[in-house]
Scaffold this active site. Structure first.
Site, mmCIF file in Angstrom:
data_model
loop_
_atom_site.group_PDB
_atom_site.id
_atom_site.type_symbol
_atom_site.label_atom_id
_atom_site.label_comp_id
_atom_site.label_asym_id
_atom_site.label_seq_id
_atom_site.Cartn_x
_atom_site.Cartn_y
_atom_site.Cartn_z
ATOM 1 N N VAL A 73 0.834 -1.204 0.000
ATOM 2 C CA VAL A 73 0.000 0.000 0.000
ATOM 3 C C VAL A 73 0.870 1.255 0.000
ATOM 4 O O VAL A 73 0.655 2.179 -0.795
ATOM 5 C CB VAL A 73 -0.980 0.001 1.195
ATOM 6 N N CYS A 74 1.861 1.291 0.870
ATOM 7 C CA CYS A 74 2.748 2.457 0.949
ATOM 8 C C CYS A 74 3.544 2.616 -0.344
ATOM 9 O O CYS A 74 3.741 3.732 -0.832
ATOM 10 C CB CYS A 74 3.692 2.332 2.136
ATOM 11 N N ASP A 75 3.990 1.500 -0.892
ATOM 12 C CA ASP A 75 4.732 1.493 -2.145
ATOM 13 C C ASP A 75 3.920 2.196 -3.232
ATOM 14 O O ASP A 75 4.415 3.110 -3.895
ATOM 15 C CB ASP A 75 5.033 0.035 -2.523
#
Length: 164
Positions: free
Chosen positions: A57-59
């Site tokens: 998700v952060c990626d």
């Protein structure tokens, strides 16, 4: 403020930031292990608080803001996580991140505690986005209810453009 991590409610430490607040002081660490303070930069800033850049998700979140940074020319975008600066630097290099600056809150947890994004149970930051104008006033603040969710990219970019 109630936030969930994978469906389970977690405790956020610190003070919740709201639109109209003065953005709090904090010291984070850059990829050279140097302390960084961003209070008096005299420009619009977007702060992306994320648990770890090295998660799916952060990626995607950081890659999306990196790709769309040209839509808010003249605005600085910072991703802040508890990742070690070495890991952030490696990830940015591997992913070609050039338009978003990563900072680590691992040393003092000052960003997390001063923005109310520090997750007590996990030692990570909750997912949140703040837009701060050149006079250090918060013009947009969004704590995602579910840490594994995505921010509204268009809404954030519009808020950053409006803060210019």
């Amino acid at each position: 403020m109630k936030v969930k991590f994978k469906g389970k409610e977690v405790t956020l430490e610190g003070t919740e930031i709201k639109v109209g607040d003065t953005f709090p002081d904090f010291v984070a660490v850059n990829s050279s292990l140097e302390p960084v303070m961003l209070k008096n930069t005299n420009r619009v800033r977007v702060f992306l608080a994320v648990p770890s850049v090295d998660t799916p998700v952060c990626d995607l979140e950081v890659k999306t803001f990196n790709a769309r940074a040209s839509e808010i020319d003249g605005v600085s975008i910072y991703t802040i996580s508890m990742d070690l600066p070495f890991a952030q630097s490696r990830w940015c290099g591997a992913e070609g991140i050039k338009n978003v600056t990563t900072l680590s809150d691992y040393r003092d947890r000052a960003f997390g505690k001063n923005t109310g994004t520090y997750i007590k149970e996990l030692g990570l930051l909750a997912r949140a986005v703040f837009v701060v104008d050149s006079s250090n006033k918060v013009t947009y603040a969004n704590y995602l209810e579910e840490v594994s969710g995505y921010p509204n990219y268009d809404e954030v970019l519009q808020a950053a453009q409006a803060a210019k």
